[in-house]
Write a protein that holds these residues in place. Structure first.
Motif, mmCIF file in Angstrom:
data_model
loop_
_atom_site.group_PDB
_atom_site.id
_atom_site.type_symbol
_atom_site.label_atom_id
_atom_site.label_comp_id
_atom_site.label_asym_id
_atom_site.label_seq_id
_atom_site.Cartn_x
_atom_site.Cartn_y
_atom_site.Cartn_z
ATOM 1 N N GLU A 9 38.863 47.128 35.542
ATOM 2 C CA GLU A 9 38.235 45.880 36.109
ATOM 3 C C GLU A 9 38.145 46.073 36.816
ATOM 4 O OE1 GLU A 9 40.994 42.958 36.803
ATOM 5 O OE2 GLU A 9 38.605 41.597 36.989
ATOM 6 N N HIS B 156 41.720 41.782 28.624
ATOM 7 C CA HIS B 156 41.500 42.593 30.033
ATOM 8 C C HIS B 156 43.433 41.392 30.656
ATOM 9 C CE1 HIS B 156 40.025 40.620 34.061
ATOM 10 N NE2 HIS B 156 41.334 41.174 34.146
ATOM 11 N N HIS C 140 46.801 43.634 32.668
ATOM 12 C CA HIS C 140 46.506 44.987 33.958
ATOM 13 C C HIS C 140 48.222 45.574 33.864
ATOM 14 C CE1 HIS C 140 43.600 43.268 36.430
ATOM 15 N NE2 HIS C 140 43.768 42.245 35.758
ATOM 16 N N ASP D 97 43.045 37.798 31.246
ATOM 17 C CA ASP D 97 43.595 38.409 32.786
ATOM 18 C C ASP D 97 45.691 38.330 32.882
ATOM 19 O OD1 ASP D 97 43.229 39.586 35.480
ATOM 20 O OD2 ASP D 97 41.605 38.044 35.887
ATOM 21 N N HIS E 168 43.017 46.758 38.146
ATOM 22 C CA HIS E 168 41.989 46.466 39.201
ATOM 23 C C HIS E 168 41.362 48.356 39.085
ATOM 24 C CE1 HIS E 168 42.444 43.313 39.891
ATOM 25 N NE2 HIS E 168 43.737 42.945 39.554
ATOM 26 N N HIS F 32 48.751 39.656 34.426
ATOM 27 C CA HIS F 32 50.146 40.102 34.632
ATOM 28 C C HIS F 32 50.825 40.335 35.028
ATOM 29 C CE1 HIS F 32 45.932 39.307 37.280
ATOM 30 N NE2 HIS F 32 46.597 40.451 37.794
HETATM 31 FE FE FE Z 1 42.306 41.134 36.294
#
Ligand code: FE
Ligand code: ZN
Ligand code: FE
Ligand code: ZN
Length: 277
Positions: free
Chosen positions: A93, A18, A20, A237, A51, A239
């Motif tokens: 995602e 996960h 980005h 997650d 996303h 970023h």
């Molecule tokens: Fe995410």
């Protein structure tokens, strides 16, 4: 609890699926920088899951439909830089919006995806529950009511059967509000649905850095997942490149404590299981 910084411990059995890209307008870093971070952490595999685009959402935190080719190219660059030693997986995602099933099916046909992560951010047309700009709506609506809305959406996302992995299960706690009492009344129907559908769940470490101060999901949720034999993946997650595999030693311990002995990996939508050490 804030478990602190990454150690350079060599997470040789672990994957981080996960993460980005700058296409979502709130992440930073080049494909090379993310891959270098994954290599530095010693991950077995790295996955990109920005996303996903939707023709029905015009928020400011996802790629546009016409940017999909750019996204695929970003992942290709990551793969080129990684070389043969680090498989780079192509994920996405996706928000699950009721009525958007046919769009998701179209999108699914547009690339050779390794996996999709199903996430719920929107609990009403104009309300992303993790958006700090409108967090006041939780107080206005009431915590019980907000949780009810969130888990209803989450259940629908699981039941749609379109996701290999379900993302940050209890994101609704992000700002630290939780209803009173035993929260398993919210968790149990979702875990049961995940078992029926046969999807995996993620243990997402980003929550440790939010007001809630807990991973997503909570330990009680994770224990129910382990009991129901829901396959698990660890995820950061990320970023930014320095967030890749963040807090993975704590996450690994949390998974072991819940009773997990294996973690799931995905390639071409197919799952395989690998010992958790
Ligand atoms: Fe995410
Ligand atoms: Zn994001
Ligand atoms: Fe998310
Ligand atoms: Zn996320």
């Amino acid at each position: 609890m804030n478990p602190g910084q990454n150690s350079r411990s060599g997470y040789s059995g672990l994957t981080d699926y996960h993460s980005h890209t700058p296409l979502c307008r709130h992440a930073e870093g080049t494909p090379e920088a993310y891959v270098d971070a994954a290599l530095r952490q010693g991950l077995a595999e790295y996955g990109v899951s920005d996303h996903g685009p939707s023709p029905n959402l015009d928020d400011d935190w996802r790629m546009a439909v016409e940017e999909l080719p750019e996204y695929l190219q970003w992942v290709e660059e990551a793969r080129r830089h990684a070389g043969p030693d680090l498989p780079v997986r192509l994920g996405l995602e996706c928000d699950f919006l009721p009525g958007e099933e046919s769009w998701l099916d179209t999108l699914r046909g547009r690339a050779d995806w390794d996996y999709w992560i199903g996430s719920v951010h929107y609990i009403a047309d104009d309300w992303a529950v993790d958006d700090p700009r409108i967090a006041f709506r939780i107080g206005e609506t009431g915590v019980e009511e907000t949780w009810g809305l969130y888990w209803k959406c989450y259940l629908a996302a699981v039941r749609s059967g379109r996701f290999e992995i379900m993302g940050h299960p209890d994101l609704v706690k992000k700002f630290g509000q939780r209803p009173a009492g035993d929260l398993r009344r919210y968790y149990e129907p979702v875990v049961e649905a995940m078992a029926d559908v046969g999807c995996a769940c993620e243990l997402n470490t980003a929550g440790w850095h939010k007001e809630c101060g807990e991973a997503y999901p909570a330990a009680e949720f994770l224990a129910l997942c382990a009991e129901a034999e829901i396959p698990l993946v660890l995820s950061s997650d990320a970023h930014a490149p320095e967030e890749v595999a963040r807090d993975f030693s704590q996450a690994r311990n949390m998974a072991l404590d819940a009773g997990y002995t294996h973690l799931a990996r995905f390639a071409g939508g197919q799952r395989s299981m690998h010992p958790l050490q």
